[in-house]
Motif scaffolding. Structure first.
Motif, PDB file in Angstrom:
ATOM      1  N   UNK E 108      20.443 -13.076  -2.719  1.00  0.00           N
ATOM      2  CA  UNK E 108      20.651 -13.745  -4.010  1.00  0.00           C
ATOM      3  C   UNK E 108      21.680 -14.855  -3.843  1.00  0.00           C
ATOM      4  N   UNK E 109      22.787 -14.502  -3.152  1.00  0.00           N
ATOM      5  CA  UNK E 109      23.842 -15.500  -2.975  1.00  0.00           C
ATOM      6  C   UNK E 109      23.320 -16.684  -2.183  1.00  0.00           C
ATOM      7  N   UNK E 110      22.576 -16.410  -1.122  1.00  0.00           N
ATOM      8  CA  UNK E 110      22.059 -17.517  -0.304  1.00  0.00           C
ATOM      9  C   UNK E 110      21.196 -18.428  -1.158  1.00  0.00           C
ATOM     10  N   UNK E 144      11.245  -7.589  -2.206  1.00  0.00           N
ATOM     11  CA  UNK E 144      12.344  -6.673  -1.880  1.00  0.00           C
ATOM     12  C   UNK E 144      11.990  -5.230  -2.208  1.00  0.00           C
ATOM     13  N   UNK E 145      11.203  -5.081  -3.286  1.00  0.00           N
ATOM     14  CA  UNK E 145      10.903  -3.708  -3.687  1.00  0.00           C
ATOM     15  C   UNK E 145      10.127  -2.952  -2.613  1.00  0.00           C
ATOM     16  N   UNK E 230       6.194 -12.653 -11.489  1.00  0.00           N
ATOM     17  CA  UNK E 230       7.198 -12.083 -12.405  1.00  0.00           C
ATOM     18  C   UNK E 230       6.934 -10.610 -12.609  1.00  0.00           C
ATOM     19  N   UNK E 231       5.646 -10.282 -12.704  1.00  0.00           N
ATOM     20  CA  UNK E 231       5.330  -8.889 -12.998  1.00  0.00           C
ATOM     21  C   UNK E 231       5.614  -8.017 -11.790  1.00  0.00           C
ATOM     22  N   UNK E 232       5.295  -8.544 -10.582  1.00  0.00           N
ATOM     23  CA  UNK E 232       5.415  -7.703  -9.398  1.00  0.00           C
ATOM     24  C   UNK E 232       6.841  -7.630  -8.867  1.00  0.00           C
ATOM     25  N   UNK E 237      15.029 -10.109 -10.146  1.00  0.00           N
ATOM     26  CA  UNK E 237      14.581 -11.247  -9.339  1.00  0.00           C
ATOM     27  C   UNK E 237      13.714 -12.155 -10.195  1.00  0.00           C
ATOM     28  N   UNK E 238      12.814 -11.543 -10.972  1.00  0.00           N
ATOM     29  CA  UNK E 238      11.967 -12.353 -11.850  1.00  0.00           C
ATOM     30  C   UNK E 238      12.849 -13.211 -12.736  1.00  0.00           C
TER      31      UNK E 238
END
Lengths: 103, 651, 486, 174, 486
Positions: E108-110, E144-145, E230-232, E237-238
Motif C-alpha cells: 500500500x505504501x509503495x 492479496x486475498x 472492486x468486487x473481487x 484495496x477496492x
C-alpha cells in the motif's frame, strides 16, 4: 534507403500482432506473451525514433527502452506469480474460466 | 361623473346611507347569529330572522318614501373595496326609483313568506337552518338590488345563486333535491359566464364598473359598436341563466324540489326576477345596442312560448306555476326587447305579488293533501275556502283579467309590443290565451270536482314533518292564511298604481332620460282584445276540465306527437343531461382526456423509468467477466475515439 | 435576525422533539405545536411591522462562501410578495401540526420531518441568494420523501420517489440556469439580479428562462408536468397534503415571479403568451380530468392543477393586476385546498375510505364536517366573499387586457369547477343516508375544530377584506411589472 | 541508412520477427509458442543492433530471452500438461478485426507525419546512457529499483503456499 | 536545496514500507504495530510536504523531470490522506486474515509513493515509471486475498492494466518520436513549433494516452474491469483503487495535457474526446448502477459515473481558455471531495459487510436500527456522492458544472445534472433500505474502533467541507493556478 517509416511499420505490425494475441489467447500465459510482444514493439519504435533523431534527444529513447524492459520484467514476474496463485485456487490459468465476478 | 349623473346625485337628501346599508345588514346579522349561535334554538332563529327582515322592510319603505318624496332621482354612496394595480373595485349602494321598488317588493314578499314559513316549515328538523339560509338569501337579494356597481352586483348575484342552491337542496337527503340544487347552480353559472365576460369587457374597454358611469357611456354613445353589443349580450346571458330564459330555463322546474315558500320567494317573486332587474338596470346599454335588444326580445318571446306550452301538460301543481313563472319572466324580457323598460319593471312588480300568492296557495294545498299532484286533489274549494279564493284571485290576476294587477302590466306589455314589434305581439297574445287556459286547468283540477284523497303519509320517513290527515284536508292556520290574504290585496291592487303612469315616471327617473321611448299611455283596443283572449282561455279550460265537454285524453290522442313533445319538455333535459353532460362530456371527452393523462403523460414518465431499468438489465449482460472482452473494449475504444475525432474535425 | 429566527424556528422545534425520551414520544406534538405557534406569532409580528412598498425588509445578510468568481452569501429578506406567503406557511404549518395531532407511529420523527419541511419552505420564500434559494429548494425534498414514504398510504414508496425524481429533474435544469445567470451577471444575489438586466449569458437567455421555468413549473405544477401531484397527494398523510397543496405548490409560482419574470423581463415578455396559454390549458385540462376522479384526494389534487393554472395565467399576463391576482390566488388556493384536505382527512380518519362511490349522505352522520366540506367546496368554486373569488376575478380582469382568448378559455374553468365540486358534494355529503356510516363520530377534538375554523375564518377574511394583502402585494408587484414594462 | 546489407538485414529481421510473432499466435502448444516468442525477441534484438543500439540489444537478449522467457517456461512447467494448449477464445474474431483496424490507423499516421529524420548515425556509448540514467533520469532509475523490489516482494507473497505462510504466522494467529 | 528534500515525502513513505517489512521479519509477534508504523511514514510525508508549503519554495528538479508546486503538494496531501484512511480502515480486515500483513502495508505504501511521484512528474519516462510503481503493487494487492475471487481480480486487473500501459507506452513513444524529447515542456514547445503539420499523429498519441490513463480513471470504454476487480479485491484495496489511482490518473492527465499538449488546435480535439467520454461514462455508469444488488459493484459503477463528472471538468478546462483555472480547480475540488466521500462509503461497506457477511443491498435493510452511526455515515457519503447539499459532493459537482457552464458546455452539464438525478435514485435507494427497511434480525453490529475512526475522518470531512467548502475551494484554486501560466 531505409527510412524511419520502415521501422515504425514493423513496430506497428508487431504491436498489433501482440495486441491480437493478448486479446485472443485463452491461456493467461499466452496473453502475457502477447503483452510482451507489444512492449517489444514499443521498444523497437522508441529505438528507431532515437536512431533517426539528432542531438541529445536520442539518449532519452535508449533510457526509455531500458526502463520499459525493467518494468516488463517486473510485470512478467508479478503476472506469473498471479498465474500460479490463480492456478492454486482454481486449477486452471485459462482466462475465460475466470468469470466468478460478473453481472 | 357626467353632469346628468351629477345632477341626479344630489336629489335625494333624505336618505342617509346608513339606512341603505342597514337594509342589507339586518338579515345578514340574523344569518350570522343563527349559524354561529342559534343552531340549536330553531324557534328563536325563526323569530330573529322575521324581525330582521321586518326591519329591512320598514327601512325599505323609508327609502321608498324618501325617493317618492324626491320624485325619483338617484343617490349613490361608494367606498373603495380593494385595488390591485390599476384595478380599483368599490362597494357602494345606489338608491333610485328602480331600486326602491325592488327593495319594497323583495322585503315585503320575503317578510310574508317568512311568516308563512312559520306554519309551513313547522316541525322540520332543519327549521333553524331554513331561516339561516333564507336570511342569507334576503341579504344577497337586497344587496343585489342596492349595488351601485357591476362588480358588487355580481358578488351578490353569485350569493343569491348560493342561497338558491342551499334552499333547493334543503332536503338534501332526497337525491332529486340534491340533483336539482346542483343543476340550478351550474345552469345559472353558465349564464354567469356571460356576465363575468361582460364585466371583463367593460372594465378593459372603459375602465369602469359603476352603473351610473356605464349609463352615461351608453347614452353619450361612448359605449358603442360591437363592444356595446357584446356587453349587452353578456349581461343578457347572465339574465338568461338567472331568470330561467330559454334555453337555460330547465333548472327552474326542478328547483321546485325546494320547500314551497322558497319557490314562492326565490323562484317566483325575487331571484328569478333579478335577471329582469339586471337588464332593466342597464336598459340604456340595451337601448344603445339594437341587435342585443332584438335578441332579448326574441329570447323573451321564445321563453313565453316554451313556458306557457309546457305549463299546459304538467300534472304537478307547483310545476305548472314554475312554467308559468318562466313564461311570465319571458313577458318581462319581451317587454325590455320592445323598449318597455318601465313596463317590464311594472310586470315584475305585479307578478311578484300574484305569483308569490299562487305558490303559497299551492303550498297551503300541499300542507293539506301532502302532495302537489293535481290528479290526487280536486274539490278542495269547500274544504279550504280561503286558499281557494285567494288562489282564484291570483289566477285571474295572472290571466290578466280586469281590473286585477296582472291585467294592467300585461296589457301594457302587449301595447308596447304592438307598437314596436307586431311579431312579438302575436306571440305574446297567443301565449296570454294559453296562460289563462293552463292556470284555470290547474284551478279546476285542484279545487273543483270531488276530492281524490291526496298522498298517504309515510310515517317511516323521519324527514317528513307532515302532520294532519290527507284523507280529510282542512284549511291551513292563520300564519299561512294571513300572508295569503295580504298578497291577495297586492294581487288585486298593485296594478292600480299604474294609473296615470306614476309608477312609470318614478322608475324611469332611475335611468338617463335619453334612453326612454314613449309608448302611448293606454289603448282600449289592446285592452279589450287581451281581455277577450283571457276570457277565451278561461272558457276553454272550463269546457275541458270542468264541464268535460271535450275530453283532454282525446285531445292528447289526436295531437299525440305534440303532447309527447310537451310532456318530454321538448327533450331539452334529455339533450342537456343525458346526451351532453353524461355521454358527450363525462363519458366521452373527459374519459378521453383522462386516458390521455394516465396513458400518455404519466405513461411517458413511468415508461422512461422502465426503459432505464430494462436497458440496464440488458446492458449488464455485456459484463460477462470475460477479461478479454474488456480488453477488446479498450482497444475498440481507442479505435472508435480516434475515428470520432477524425470525423468530427477532419485533418 | 428576525427572519433567521423565523426560518429556523420550526426545524429547531422539530429537532427538539426528536430529543424527547421514547416514553414521552407523543409529547413531540406539543413541542411541534409550540414551535409552529411561535413561528406563526413571529411571522405575524413581521407582517404587521412590515412597511408596505418599502422594498426588501428584515434583511439578514452575511458572506458565506467567497472564492474568486463565486460569491455565495447567506441573504434572507422579505418583500410584499414573499411575506404573505411566509405567513401562509407558518399558518398552514400550525394547521398541519394540529391535523396530525393523533399520529401514533414514530411521532418524534414525524413532527421533526414536518417542521424541517416548514423551515425549508420558509427558506425558499425568504432566501435572496440564488444558490441559498436552491439549497432550501432541495432541502424540502428529504422531509417530503420521508413523510410520504413512511407515514403515507397506498403506493407510498412509488409516489414519494416519483415526487423526488420529478422535483430533482426539474431542479437539474434550474441549477444549470442559475449557474449560467450567476456567471453572466457575476453574482448570485437575487436582489441585484432583479435590479440590473442580464444581457447575454453563456447559453441563450431564452434557454435560461426556459430551464428556470421548467424547474418551477414542475412544482406548480403545470400540464404536462403534473402527474406526480395526484400520486403524492393520494398517498400522503393529511398534514402533508395540506403542506403540499398549501405551500409547496406556491414555491413554483413565487419562484416564477421572483426569478423568471423579475430577472429576465425581456424573455418573460417573449414567453408571456406561452405561459398564459399553458395556464389556460392547465385550467381546463385539470378540470376535465378532475371530473373522472373517484378518489377524493386525487380529485382535489387535479382541481389544484386546474386552479394553479390560473396562477400561471396571471403571471403570463405580466400586468400588475394580473400578477397580484396570481399571488392572491396562490394564497387563496393555499388556504382553500388546505381546508379541503383537512376536511377530507377528517372524513378519511372516520370512514377509512376516500372512494367517492362508497361515501354518501354523510351530512347526516357528520354534519359539522359536511358543512365544512360544503364551505370549502364553494370556496374553491370561487364563491364571492371568499378568497378564491377575489383572486380569480383579479386574475381574469388583469389578464383579459393582454390575452383575451386565454382568459376566455380559462373562464370556462369557473363553470367546470362548479360542476365537479358540486357533483362531488352531491355524491359525498348529500343523498340518502348510508347505514354503513352510522355511528361514525363528527368532528369533535378541539384541534380539529381549531384547524378547520382557523382556515375557514382566513378564507372569509381574505374574501371580504382583500386590501389586507393586496396593499402589501401591490407595491412589490409594481416593481416587477415595471421591469417587464407592463 | 544505406547499403544492401542493411536492407537485407532489415527485411530478414522483419520477416523473422513477424513470422515468429505469428507463430506465437498460431501454435497450439504453449511450449512452441514460447519458443516462437524467444525467436521474436531475438529478432527485435537484431533490429536494435541494426539501429546501432548494441547495449539495448544486449539487455534485450539478457532480460527477455534470458529472464522473462525462462520465467514463462517455469510458469508453464509449474502448471501441469492439462493447461498447455494455446487455443483462442471466442474473442479471436473481434481481436483480429481490431488489430487490423489499429494497424491501419497507425500506419496511416506513421506515413502521414513528416518526420524530421537525420541519416547520420548517432550511435551512443553505454557511458552516455549511464550518465543520462544517473543524472536526468535518476528519479525513474530509483523508482525502477523500488519497483523491482516491490514486484519481488509481491511475487514472493503471491506464490507462497498456505503451509509456508502458516509456518511463520505467530502463534497468536495460528 | 538537495534533491533528497524534493523526494522527501516519497522517501519517508518508502522507508516506512521497508521498515514494515523488516519489523515483520524481526518481530513477527508485534504485528499489531505495523499499521501504526505505516501511518508514521505517511505522517512524516505529510509533515515534509507541509514544510515546503511553509517554506514556500516550489521548484522543479532532476532537469525538469519532476516538479514541486502547489499542484503536486495538493495531490500529495490528498494521497497521504487517502492512504492513511485506507491503512486505518484495513487494520481490522487484515487482522482477520491474520497473515501477509507486512506485505500488505508495504505494498500500500509503495503504491502511495508511486501516486505521489505521479503528482509531480513532468516527464514521460518519470510518469510511466511512477504509474507502474503505483500499479504493480495494486495488481498484487488486488490478488492479496489469494482466494479464488481475489486472485481472479488480481489477474484480470494485471492483464488489462498491462495492455493499457502498452497502449500508453506506444502513445508516449509516438510523442517522443515527434518531439524528440520526453520532457513535457519540450513537447509543448515542439507542438507549438510545428505541431499543426502532424496533427494526426498527435491526435492518435493523445488517444492512446487517454486510453492508458482512462483505464486508471475507469471511464467508458476503458472501465469494464472496475466492477469485477472492486468486487473481487479485498474491500480496502477496492477503496484504494477507486480513489487513489483514479485521482492520480486525473492528476497526471491534467499535467500531461495542459503542460504537454495544451496547444489550442490540439486541445480542441481532446477536449471533445473528454466531453464525449464524460457524457458516455456518466450515463452508462449510472444505467449499470441502477440495477446492481451488490453494493460493491454498485459503488464500482457509480465510480465510473463519477469519473464522468471529473471529465466534465477536464473538458471545461481545455475548452475554456480564460476560465482555465475554473475547470482545473473544479476537478481538484472534485478529486478531494470524491476521495473523502467514496472512501467513507467503502469503509462503511467494509464495516457492514464484515459483520453481516454480505454485500447485498437487501441485507442493509434496517441498518439504521442495527448500527445507527454507521448507517448515518454511509447515508451522508451516499448523499454526497449523489451531489445533494449540504455535503462536499454537492459543492464539487456545483463547481464542476459551473466550470462546464463557463466553458460553454451547457449540453454536457445538462447531461451531468440529469445523471445526478438518476444517481440520486440508486444512492437514495440504499439509504431508504437502511432507514425505512425492516431488518430481519435487530441485533446490533459491533464496529471496531479503527474502522470507526477512519469512517469518522471521512464523514466529518464530507460534512465539514459541505458546510464550509471555502478552505478546500481555495486550496484547489491555488493548486490549479499553476496552469494559468501555461
Amino acid at each position: 534507403m531505409l527510412t524511419l517509416e520502415h521501422f515504425l511499420t514493423v513496430g506497428a505490425l508487431l504491436f498489433c500482432l501482440g495486441l491480437v494475441i493478448a486479446l485472443s489467447k485463452r491461456n493467461a500465459i499466452g496473453v502475457l506473451m502477447g503483452i510482451e510482444l507489444m512492449l517489444n514493439s514499443v521498444n523497437l519504435t522508441l529505438i528507431a525514433f532515437s536512431r533517426f533523431s539528432e542531438g541529445p534527444a536520442h539518449v532519452a529513447g535508449h533510457a526509455f527502452v531500458a526502463f520499459v524492459i525493467t518494468v516488463a520484467a517486473a510485470e512478467a514476474a508479478v503476472a506469473l506469480a498471479l498465474a500460479v496463485a490463480v492456478y492454486r485456487s482454481r486449477r486452471t490459468v485459462e482466462v475465460d474460466q475466470l468469470d466468478l465476478l460478473r453481472l | 361623473m357626467n353632469e346628468l349623473f351629477a345632477a341626479a346625485t344630489g336629489e335625494v337628501p333624505g336618505i342617509s346611507q346608513a339606512v341603505l346599508w342597514a337594509i342589507i345588514l339586518c338579515p345578514l346579522a340574523a344569518f350570522a347569529a343563527i349559524t354561529l349561535y342559534l343552531r340549536h334554538l330553531p324557534k328563536v332563529a325563526g323569530y330573529l330572522s322575521i324581525a330582521a327582515i321586518g326591519a329591512s322592510f320598514i327601512l325599505s319603505l323609508v327609502a321608498l318614501v324618501d325617493v317618492l318624496g324626491a320624485g325619483g332621482g338617484i343617490a349613490t354612496h361608494t367606498h373603495a373595496w380593494f385595488q390591485a394595480g390599476p384595478l380599483e373595485l368599490a362597494l357602494g349602494v345606489r338608491i333610485d326609483g328602480l331600486t326602491a321598488v325592488m327593495l319594497v317588493v323583495v322585503s315585503s314578499v320575503s317578510l310574508l313568506v317568512q311568516v308563512y314559513s312559520q306554519g309551513y316549515m313547522e316541525g322540520d328538523p332543519g327549521y333553524g337552518r331554513y331561516y339561516a339560509y333564507m336570511s342569507l338569501f334576503i341579504t344577497a337579494m337586497l344587496g343585489l338590488v342596492l349595488a351601485d356597481n357591476l362588480f358588487m352586483l355580481f358578488v351578490f348575484w353569485e350569493l343569491v345563486g348560493l342561497s338558491s342552491y342551499l334552499l333547493i337542496g334543503f332536503w338534501f337527503h332526497k337525491p332529486s333535491a340534491a340533483a336539482a340544487a346542483k343543476k340550478a347552480f351550474i345552469v345559472t353559472r353558465i349564464g354567469d359566464l356571460g356576465l363575468l365576460a361582460a364585466i371583463l369587457l367593460i372594465w378593459t374597454r372603459h375602465g369602469t364598473l359603476d352603473i351610473g358611469e356605464i349609463h352615461t357611456l351608453a347614452v353619450t354613445g361612448a359605449l358603442a359598436g360591437t363592444t356595446v353589443t357584446l356587453f349587452g349580450l353578456g349581461l343578457f346571458a347572465g339574465a338568461v341563466g338567472k331568470s330561467a330564459q330559454f334555453p337555460l330555463h330547465v333548472w327552474l322546474p326542478d328547483a321546485m324540489e325546494g320547500p314551497t315558500p322558497v319557490s314562492a320567494l326565490i323562484h317566483a317573486a325575487t331571484m328569478v326576477a333579478a335577471g329582469v332587474y339586471l337588464m332593466a338596470r342597464f336598459f340604456p346599454v340595451l337601448d344603445a345596442a339594437p341587435d342585443a335588444r332584438e335578441v332579448v326580445g326574441w329570447i323573451g318571446a321564445a321563453t313565453v312560448a316554451v313556458g306557457a306550452s309546457l305549463a299546459l301538460v304538467q300534472t304537478d301543481l307547483k310545476r305548472v306555476l314554475a312554467y308559468s313563472t318562466i313564461s311570465q319572466l319571458g313577458y318581462m324580457m319581451l317587454a325590455l326587447g320592445v323598449f318597455g323598460y318601465a313596463v317590464a319593471v311594472f310586470h315584475l312588480f305585479t307578478h311578484a305579488f300574484f305569483k308569490a300568492l299562487l305558490f303559497l296557495g299551492s303550498g297551503s294545498v300541499n300542507h293539506a293533501t301532502n302532495t302537489f299532484d293535481m290528479r290526487r286533489m280536486g274539490g278542495l274549494r269547500t274544504m279550504m275556502p280561503i286558499t281557494f279564493w285567494t288562489f282564484l284571485i291570483g289566477t285571474l290576476s295572472l290571466s290578466g283579467v280586469f281590473p286585477l294587477a296582472g291585467f294592467w302590466s300585461k296589457d301594457e306589455i302587449l301595447l308596447e309590443a304592438w307598437v314596436n314589434n307586431r311579431a312579438l305581439y302575436t306571440v305574446a297574445a297567443i301565449a296570454s290565451f294559453v296562460t289563462a287556459l293552463y292556470m284555470f286547468r290547474a284551478v279546476f283540477l285542484t279545487f273543483f270536482g270531488e276530492y281524490k284523497g291526496g298522498e298517504p303519509v309515510d310515517h317511516e320517513d323521519e324527514d317528513s314533518h307532515f302532520h294532519g290527515d290527507p284523507a280529510h284536508p282542512h284549511e291551513s292556520g292563520w300564519v299561512m292564511t294571513v300572508p295569503l290574504l295580504i298578497l291577495t290585496a297586492g294581487a288585486i291592487a298593485a296594478g292600480w298604481w299604474a294609473w296615470g303612469k306614476e309608477f312609470h315616471h318614478f322608475v324611469e327617473a332611475a335611468v338617463p332620460a335619453a334612453a326612454l321611448h314613449k309608448a302611448p299611455d293606454f289603448s282600449y283596443g289592446i285592452a279589450i282584445t287581451s281581455s277577450i283572449i283571457a276570457v277565451a282561455g278561461i272558457a276553454t279550460a272550463w269546457a275541458i276540465y270542468h264541464r268535460r265537454l271535450i275530453s283532454a285524453a282525446e285531445i292528447r290522442k289526436t295531437a299525440y306527437p305534440l303532447a309527447a313533445l310537451l310532456e318530454r319538455k321538448f327533450f331539452l333535459d334529455d339533450l342537456y343531461e343525458r346526451a351532453f353532460a353524461l355521454h358527450v362530456f363525462q363519458r366521452g371527452w373527459n374519459r378521453l382526456v383522462e386516458a390521455f393523462d394516465t396513458r400518455a403523460v404519466d405513461g411517458a414518465v413511468n415508461g422512461a423509468g422502465w426503459l432505464g431499468a430494462q436497458s440496464s438489465r440488458v446492458l449488464r449482460h455485456a459484463q460477462t467477466g470475460q477479461v478479454q472482452l474488456y480488453g477488446v473494449a479498450i482497444a475498440a475504444g481507442v479505435f472508435i475515439v480516434a475515428i470520432i475525432v477524425f470525423i468530427a474535425n477532419p485533418l | 435576525m428576525p427572519l433567521t429566527a423565523l426560518v429556523f424556528l420550526p426545524a429547531f422545534a422539530g429537532l427538539l422533539g426528536l430529543l424527547l425520551p421514547a416514553d414521552r414520544a407523543r409529547h413531540a406534538r406539543w413541542v411541534a405545536l409550540l414551535g409552529s405557534l411561535a413561528a406563526l406569532a413571529l411571522s405575524l409580528v413581521l407582517f404587521f411591522q412590515f412597511e408596505n412598498g418599502a422594498g426588501f425588509q428584515f434583511i439578514d445578510r452575511a458572506a458565506w462562501i467567497d472564492v474568486g468568481s463565486f460569491e455565495i452569501q447567506y441573504f434572507l429578506a422579505v418583500d410584499g410578495l414573499s411575506l404573505p406567503l411566509v405567513v401562509l406557511t407558518t399558518f398552514l404549518t400550525t394547521a398541519a401540526v394540529l391535523v396530525s395531532f393523533n399520529v401514533e407511529y414514530r411521532p418524534r420523527a414525524y413532527f421533526a420531518c414536518l417542521m424541517v419541511l416548514s423551515t425549508a419552505v420558509l427558506g425558499v420564500f425568504t432566501a435572496m441568494d440564488f444558490l441559498l434559494f436552491f439549497l432550501f429548494w432541495e432541502l424540502e425534498l428529504f422531509p417530503m420523501y420521508l413523510l410520504i414514504s413512511v407515514w403515507g398510504s397506498g403506493r407510498r414508496e412509488y409516489s414519494a420517489m416519483k415526487f423526488v425524481l420529478y422535483t430533482v429533474a426539474g431542479s437539474a435544469f434550474m441549477l444549470v440556469a442559475i449557474l449560467a445567470l450567476a456567471f453572466s451577471a457575476g453574482t448570485f444575489d437575487m436582489a441585484l439580479l432583479g435590479a440590473e438586466t442580464v444581457t447575454d449569458a453563456v447559453l441563450p437567455l431564452r434557454w435560461v428562462f426556459l430551464f428556470l421555468f421548467i424547474g418551477f413549473a414542475v412544482k406548480l405544477p403545470i400540464v404536462p408536468l403534473h402527474t406526480w401531484l395526484p400520486d403524492a397527494h393520494s398517498d400522503a398523510p393529511t398534514a402533508v397534503s395540506v403542506m403540499l397543496a398549501g405551500v409547496l405548490l406556491k414555491m413554483g409560482g413565487y419562484a416564477i415571479i421572483r426569478t423568471c419574470v423579475t430577472i429576465l423581463p425581456d424573455q418573460a415578455n417573449d414567453f408571456g403568451i406561452w405561459l398564459a396559454a399553458i395556464g389556460a390549458i392547465s385550467v381546463l385540462y385539470g378540470a376535465f380530468v378532475t371530473f373522472r376522479q373517484t378518489d377524493v384526494k386525487r380529485l382535489i389534487a387535479y382541481s389544484s392543477v386546474s386552479h394553479m393554472g390560473l396562477v400561471l395565467l396571471g403571471i403570463g399576463a405580466l400586468g400588475t393586476t394580473a400578477m397580484v391576482g396570481a399571488a392572491y390566488q396562490m394564497l387563496a388556493h393555499g388556504l382553500i385546498t388546505g381546508l379541503l384536505f383537512v376536511v377530507v382527512g377528517l372524513m378519511y380518519e372516520r370512514t377509512h375510505t376516500r372512494e367517492i362511490g362508497r361515501l354518501g349522505g354523510l351530512a347526516r352522520q357528520m354534519p359539522l364536517i359536511a358543512t365544512a366540506l360544503v364551505f370549502a367546496g364553494f370556496a374553491s368554486v370561487g364563491l364571492p366573499a371568499l378568497a378564491g373569488f377575489i383572486a380569480e376575478v383579479t386574475v381574469f380582469i388583469g389578464a383579459f387586457q393582454k390575452h383575451e382568448w386565454a382568459v376566455i378559455m380559462a373562464i370556462f374553468g369557473v363553470v367546470l369547477s362548479a360542476g365537479y365540486i358540486l357533483w362531488t358534494l352531491q355524491r359525498v355529503v348529500f343523498g340518502p343516508v348510508r347505514r354503513e356510516w352510522d355511528g361514525v363520530d363528527d368532528q369533535k377534538h378541539w384541534w380539529e375544530h381549531a384547524s378547520v375554523v382557523g382556515l375557514a375564518a382566513l378564507v372569509i377574511l381574505l374574501g371580504v377584506y382583500p386590501d389586507l394583502i393586496m396593499d402589501m402585494l401591490d407595491p412589490a408587484i409594481e416593481v416587477v411589472s415595471a421591469r417587464v414594462g407592463a | 541508412m544505406d547499403g544492401a546489407g542493411v536492407h537485407i538485414a532489415f527485411w530478414a529481421l522483419s520477416i523473422l520477427t513477424l513470422v515468429a510473432a505469428g507463430g506465437v499466435m498460431v501454435s497450439r502448444n504453449l511450449l512452441h509458442a514460447v519458443l516462437f516468442l524467444i525467436v521474436a525477441f531475438i529478432g527485435v534484438a537484431g533490429f536494435f543492433v541494426l539501429l546501432s543500439a548494441e547495449f539495448i540489444a544486449m539487455a534485450q537478449i539478457v532480460i527477455y530471452v534470458g529472464a522473462i522467457s525462462v520465467l514463462i517456461l517455469f510458469a508453464i512447467v509449474l502448471t501441469p500438461q492439462s493447461v498447455r494448449d494455446n487455443s483462442e477464445t471466442a474473442m479471436v474474431g473481434p481481436a483480429i478485426l481490431l488489430g487490423v483496424a489499429l494497424v491501419a490507423i497507425f500506419l496511416f499516421v506513421i506515413h502521414d507525419t513528416a518526420w524530421s529524420a537525420n541519416a547520420g548515425d548517432p550511435g551512443i556509448s553505454v557511458s552516455d546512457l549511464g550518465r543520462a540514467l544517473l543524472s536526468t533520469w535518476v528519479l525513474p532509475f530509483e523508482i525502477a529499483s523500488v519497483l523491482l523490489t516491490a514486484a519481488l516482494v509481491g511475487a514472493i507473497m503471491l506464490v507462497r503456499s498456505d503451509s509456508e505462510e502458516s509456518e511463520d504466522a505467530p502463534d497468536a494467529d495460528a | 536545496m538537495s534533491e533528497l528534500d524534493i523526494v522527501g515525502p516519497q522517501l519517508a513513505i518508502l522507508l516506512a514500507a521497508g521498515a514494515v517489512l523488516v519489523w515483520d521479519a524481526l518481530l513477527p509477534n508485534r504485528r499489531a504495530y505495523l499499521p501504526w508504523l505505516a501511518l508514521a511514514g505517511i505522517l512524516g510525508a505529510a509533515v515534509w510536504t507541509s514544510t515546503w508549503v511553509i517554506r514556500g519554495d516550489f521548484q522543479t528538479a532532476f532537469d525538469g523531470t519532476f516538479a514541486i508546486d502547489q499542484y503536486a503538494v495538493f495531490f500529495q496531501y490528498v494521497f497521504a490522506g487517502i492512504t492513511a484512511v485506507v491503512v486505518i480502515a484495513s487494520i481490522d480486515w487484515v487482522d482477520r486474515v491474520g497473515r501477509r500483513q507486512s506485505e500488505y502495508y508495504a505494498l500500500v505504501l509503495t503504491a502511495c509513493a508511486g501516486l505521489m511521484f505521479l503528482a509531480g512528474a513532468r516527464d514521460l519516462i518519470t510518469i510511466f515509471l511512477a504509474l507502474e510503481l503505483s500499479s504493480i503493487p495494486q495488481y498484487v494487492l488486488a490478488g492479496w486475498g489469494k482466494d479464488q475471487r481475489s486472485s481472479e481480480a488480481g489477474m484480470k486487473y494485471l492483464l488489462l492494466g498491462a495492455i493499457a500501459s502498452a497502449l500508453l507506452l506506444y502513445g508516449m513513444a509516438l510523442l517522443y518520436g515527434f518531439a524528440g524529447s520526453t520532457l513535457l515542456t519540450d513537447i509543448s514547445a515542439a507542438i507549438a513549433a510545428d505541431g499543426a503539420g502532424s496533427r494526426s499523429l498527435l491526435v492518435v498519441a493523445s488517444v492512446l494516452l487517454i486510453a492508458g490513463f482512462g483505464f486508471k480513471m475507469a471511464v467508458v470504454p476503458f472501465q469494464m474491469w472496475v466492477p469485477d476487480v472492486y468486487q473481487g479485491a479485498p474491500t480496502p484495496v477496492a477503496a484504494f483503487l477507486s480513489v487513489g489511482s483514479k485521482a492520480a490518473a486525473f492528476a497526471v492527465v491534467m499535467r500531461l495535457f495542459f503542460e504537454g499538449l495544451g496547444e489550442q488546435f490540439l486541445s480542441d480535439d481532446w477536449a471533445m474526446i473528454f466531453a464525449v467520454i464524460a457524457a458516455v461514462s456518466m450515463t452508462l455508469g449510472n444505467v449499470f448502477a441502477i440495477v446492481q444488488r451488490d453494493i460493491k459493484r454498485m459503488l464500482g459503477y457509480s465510480s465510473i459515473a463519477q469519473a464522468g463528472n471529473f471529465m466534465i471538468g477536464l473538458a471545461a478546462i481545455s475548452i475554456a481558455g480564460e476560465h482555465f483555472t475554473q475547470g482545473a480547480s473544479g476537478v481538484l475540488l472534485f478529486v478531494a471531495a470524491y476521495a473523502f466521500t467514496n472512501l467513507g462509503a467503502f469503509i462503511a461497506v467494509i464495516a457492514i459487510s464484515q459483520r453481516i457477511g454480505s454485500d447485498d443491498i437487501a441485507d442493509y435493510a434496517g441498518m439504521w436500527k442495527r448500527a445507527p452511526l454507521l448507517a448515518l455515515a454511509l447515508a451522508f457519503c451516499l448523499i454526497s456522492l449523489a451531489g445533494i447539499p449540504p455535503t462536499a459532493g454537492f459543492w464539487a459537482k456545483l463547481y464542476v458544472f459551473n466550470a462546464g457552464i463557463r466553458a460553454d458546455l451547457a449540453w454536457l452539464v445538462i447531461i451531468g445534472v440529469l445523471n445526478s438525478v438518476v444517481s440520486a435514485y440508486y444512492y437514495l435507494a440504499v439509504v431508504r433500505q437502511m432507514f425505512l427497511g425492516e431488518a430481519e434480525d435487530e441485533q446490533k453490529l459491533r464496529i471496531s474502533p479503527t474502522v470507526a475512526l477512519a469512517l469518522g475522518v471521512a464523514t466529518v470531512g464530507v460534512i465539514v467541507f459541505g458546510v464550509i467548502p471555502g478552505p478546500l475551494v481555495d486550496a484547489a484554486r491555488e493548486a490549479a493556478a499553476i496552469f494559468a501560466a501555461s
